[in-house]
Design a protein around this motif. Structure first.
Motif, PDB file in Angstrom:
ATOM      1  N   GLN A 174       0.886  -1.286  -0.001  1.00  0.00           N
ATOM      2  CA  GLN A 174       0.067   0.467   0.318  1.00  0.00           C
ATOM      3  C   GLN A 174       0.847   0.986   0.125  1.00  0.00           C
ATOM      4  O   GLN A 174       1.053   2.004   0.800  1.00  0.00           O
ATOM      5  N   GLY A 175       1.535   1.279  -0.398  1.00  0.00           N
ATOM      6  CA  GLY A 175       2.324   2.255  -0.610  1.00  0.00           C
ATOM      7  C   GLY A 175       2.618   2.870  -2.307  1.00  0.00           C
ATOM      8  O   GLY A 175       2.589   2.482  -3.424  1.00  0.00           O
ATOM      9  N   ILE A 176       3.947   4.083  -2.005  1.00  0.00           N
ATOM     10  CA  ILE A 176       4.115   4.864  -3.071  1.00  0.00           C
ATOM     11  C   ILE A 176       5.752   5.165  -3.064  1.00  0.00           C
ATOM     12  O   ILE A 176       5.229   5.501  -2.324  1.00  0.00           O
ATOM     13  N   ILE A 177       6.161   5.273  -4.076  1.00  0.00           N
ATOM     14  CA  ILE A 177       7.148   5.647  -3.925  1.00  0.00           C
ATOM     15  C   ILE A 177       7.376   6.768  -5.978  1.00  0.00           C
ATOM     16  O   ILE A 177       6.420   6.436  -6.509  1.00  0.00           O
ATOM     17  N   ASN A 178       8.059   7.901  -5.101  1.00  0.00           N
ATOM     18  CA  ASN A 178       7.559   9.010  -6.489  1.00  0.00           C
ATOM     19  C   ASN A 178       9.163  10.215  -5.848  1.00  0.00           C
ATOM     20  O   ASN A 178      10.062  10.121  -4.992  1.00  0.00           O
ATOM     21  N   ARG A 179      10.004  10.380  -7.389  1.00  0.00           N
ATOM     22  CA  ARG A 179      11.043  11.587  -7.644  1.00  0.00           C
ATOM     23  C   ARG A 179      10.165  11.992  -8.697  1.00  0.00           C
ATOM     24  O   ARG A 179      11.097  12.424  -9.773  1.00  0.00           O
ATOM     25  N   MET A 180       9.378  12.910  -8.519  1.00  0.00           N
ATOM     26  CA  MET A 180       8.773  13.695  -9.940  1.00  0.00           C
ATOM     27  C   MET A 180       9.336  15.299  -9.749  1.00  0.00           C
ATOM     28  O   MET A 180      10.041  15.710 -10.844  1.00  0.00           O
ATOM     29  N   GLY A 181      10.243  15.721  -8.393  1.00  0.00           N
ATOM     30  CA  GLY A 181      11.454  16.628  -8.632  1.00  0.00           C
ATOM     31  C   GLY A 181      10.757  18.325  -8.578  1.00  0.00           C
ATOM     32  O   GLY A 181      10.814  18.983  -9.323  1.00  0.00           O
ATOM     33  N   PHE A 182       9.334  18.324  -7.669  1.00  0.00           N
ATOM     34  CA  PHE A 182       8.475  19.816  -7.036  1.00  0.00           C
ATOM     35  C   PHE A 182       8.463  19.814  -9.253  1.00  0.00           C
ATOM     36  O   PHE A 182       8.194  21.060  -9.668  1.00  0.00           O
ATOM     37  N   ASN A 183       7.450  19.251 -10.763  1.00  0.00           N
ATOM     38  CA  ASN A 183       7.174  20.197 -11.497  1.00  0.00           C
ATOM     39  C   ASN A 183       6.082  20.098 -11.228  1.00  0.00           C
ATOM     40  O   ASN A 183       5.112  20.162 -10.325  1.00  0.00           O
ATOM     41  N   ASN A 184       6.489  21.553 -11.440  1.00  0.00           N
ATOM     42  CA  ASN A 184       5.025  22.127 -11.868  1.00  0.00           C
ATOM     43  C   ASN A 184       5.024  23.534 -13.193  1.00  0.00           C
ATOM     44  O   ASN A 184       6.025  24.090 -13.044  1.00  0.00           O
ATOM     45  N   LEU A 185       3.740  24.082 -12.924  1.00  0.00           N
ATOM     46  CA  LEU A 185       3.649  25.161 -13.291  1.00  0.00           C
ATOM     47  C   LEU A 185       4.252  27.046 -13.418  1.00  0.00           C
ATOM     48  O   LEU A 185       4.266  27.983 -14.343  1.00  0.00           O
ATOM     49  N   ALA A 188      12.058  -1.293  -4.484  1.00  0.00           N
ATOM     50  CA  ALA A 188      12.861  -0.441  -3.602  1.00  0.00           C
ATOM     51  C   ALA A 188      13.900  -0.395  -4.179  1.00  0.00           C
ATOM     52  O   ALA A 188      14.255   0.440  -3.462  1.00  0.00           O
ATOM     53  N   ASP A 189      14.327  -0.653  -5.142  1.00  0.00           N
ATOM     54  CA  ASP A 189      15.752   0.023  -5.619  1.00  0.00           C
ATOM     55  C   ASP A 189      15.349   0.959  -6.602  1.00  0.00           C
ATOM     56  O   ASP A 189      16.082   1.981  -6.911  1.00  0.00           O
ATOM     57  N   GLU A 190      13.962   1.070  -6.276  1.00  0.00           N
ATOM     58  CA  GLU A 190      13.646   2.365  -7.162  1.00  0.00           C
ATOM     59  C   GLU A 190      13.561   3.972  -6.034  1.00  0.00           C
ATOM     60  O   GLU A 190      13.751   4.381  -5.333  1.00  0.00           O
ATOM     61  N   ALA A 191      15.003   4.983  -7.197  1.00  0.00           N
ATOM     62  CA  ALA A 191      14.940   6.314  -6.493  1.00  0.00           C
ATOM     63  C   ALA A 191      13.695   7.137  -6.003  1.00  0.00           C
ATOM     64  O   ALA A 191      12.680   6.826  -6.585  1.00  0.00           O
ATOM     65  N   GLY A 192      13.588   7.588  -4.996  1.00  0.00           N
ATOM     66  CA  GLY A 192      12.716   9.080  -3.980  1.00  0.00           C
ATOM     67  C   GLY A 192      12.116   8.278  -3.478  1.00  0.00           C
ATOM     68  O   GLY A 192      12.219   7.784  -2.691  1.00  0.00           O
ATOM     69  N   GLY A 193      11.279   9.269  -3.009  1.00  0.00           N
ATOM     70  CA  GLY A 193      10.833   9.529  -1.883  1.00  0.00           C
ATOM     71  C   GLY A 193       9.057   8.303  -1.528  1.00  0.00           C
ATOM     72  O   GLY A 193       8.632   7.535  -2.929  1.00  0.00           O
ATOM     73  N   LEU A 194       9.493   7.202  -0.239  1.00  0.00           N
ATOM     74  CA  LEU A 194       8.041   6.732  -0.112  1.00  0.00           C
ATOM     75  C   LEU A 194       7.087   6.826   0.515  1.00  0.00           C
ATOM     76  O   LEU A 194       7.079   7.575   2.002  1.00  0.00           O
TER      77      LEU A 194
END
Length: 346
Positions: free
Chosen positions: A107-118, A260-266
């Motif tokens: 029930q987790g999410i990993i993201n490395r979005m990087g403050f994508n915004n307009l 588990a090896d994906e970079a980013g915040g869990l």
């Protein structure tokens, strides 16, 4: 009920496409006045915090609506407050795709979005065009191309622009996806940043004739010494609130999983205990000096009550909505209402 039918279809899409599709469907449902079938809650459970009166203590965490494009539709789900962003002074694309991953077994999410915004100007245009009149937090950050030693300039630029449109403003120094950003949680750098923000906050309060509270969002990966130092700085600089916590860099909770090896915040359920433990320690150090907004792994009413018992005054949802759907808002509210009734009966 409806979301439980839609979720298998959405989960066939890659995570970022599913996110965008869900928000478009939510907008359409709102336009057709179908909010109630999505799990709208009208429970009133007023809470006083940061000088504001929240109609209920359940908020939307930053990150789900980065540009403030879906404010009215999200407000229709029964949240007591919304937080949009993180926003930066200039538009930025964020990190390369794919950058958002589900870990459904946990029930987790990993993201490395990087403050994508307009960019902040686009967000403010959306805020001006929405009908929502409730409590709106705006979460601010720095551009990836801004050197860390100049980060304060980006925060001040955003603060200047969003001040008049915010109920409160969150300073995000804890995303793991902008290089060196978490360095701002170190005592000396945090103290300098908070000092500059407080001076500008007072200048803007005088200019606009209205005091807008400042909150700081921190990571779940702080050690005890850092928690003590941050608590002292928050109180010493008279910060109005603290949001605990952001995503974790730890993978101990999903060790052995292919993701588990994906970079980013869990985020999501794997960060729940880590976040709650930090809230409990932080609450002890703050001793009621300022409110804590608890976020991290809330996917049931019981999880939200646990955050409150640890010392949170308000809670926020995000990853739990991905797995449970909008009905989670009402479920959490009912649990917190029952908790309050139990406390009043003692």
């Amino acid at each position: 009920m409806l979301y439980s039918l839609l979720r298998p279809l959405l989960f066939k899409l890659d995570a970022e496409t599913a996110h965008e599709t869900t928000l478009k469907l939510l907008d359409k449902a709102h336009q057709l006045h179908l909010d109630s079938i999505l799990g709208q809650s009208t429970t009133r459970l007023p809470v006083q915090a940061m000088g504001l009166t929240f109609p209920n203590p359940v908020g939307l965490a930053a990150g789900l609506d980065k540009n403030g494009e879906h404010i009215d539709a999200l407000a229709g789900l029964g949240f007591g407050f919304l937080e949009i962003g993180t926003i930066t002074p200039r538009p930025q694309a964020g990190n390369p795709k794919p950058r958002l991953f589900r870990v459904p077994e946990h029930q987790g999410i990993i993201n490395r979005m990087g403050f994508n915004n307009l960019g902040v100007d686009a967000l403010l245009e959306n805020v001006r065009n929405c009908r929502f009149k409730g409590i709106l937090g705006i979460n601010i950050g720095k551009n990836a191309t801004t050197p860390i030693e100049s980060a304060v300039d980006d925060y001040l630029a955003c603060l200047d622009k969003v001040y008049a449109y915010s109920s409160y403003i969150t300073v995000n120094i804890s995303s793991p996806n902008t290089k060196n950003l978490r360095q701002l949680q170190q005592a000396d750098e945090l103290s300098a940043l908070l000092a500059s923000l407080k001076v500008r906050q007072q200048e803007l309060a005088d200019k606009h004739g209205r005091y807008v509270p400042l909150a700081v969002k921190i990571a779940p990966d702080l050690d005890d010494e850092q928690i003590v130092a941050i608590a002292r700085l928050l109180t010493g600089h008279k910060i109005d609130g603290v949001i605990a916590t952001n995503t974790t860099l730890s993978r101990s909770e999903i060790a052995g999983h292919p993701m588990a090896d994906e970079a980013g915040g869990l985020s999501g359920a794997p960060v729940r205990e880590r976040s709650t433990v930090l809230i409990r320690k932080l609450a002890k150090e703050l001793d009621g000096a300022l409110p804590i907004i608890g976020v991290g792994g809330i996917d049931s009413g019981e999880d939200a009550a646990e955050k409150m018992d640890a010392g949170a005054t308000l809670v926020q949802l995000y990853s739990g909505l991905i797995y449970r759907g909008p009905g989670l808002v009402g479920e959490v509210l009912q649990a917190l209402k029952a908790r309050r009734q139990l406390d009043s009966d003692k």
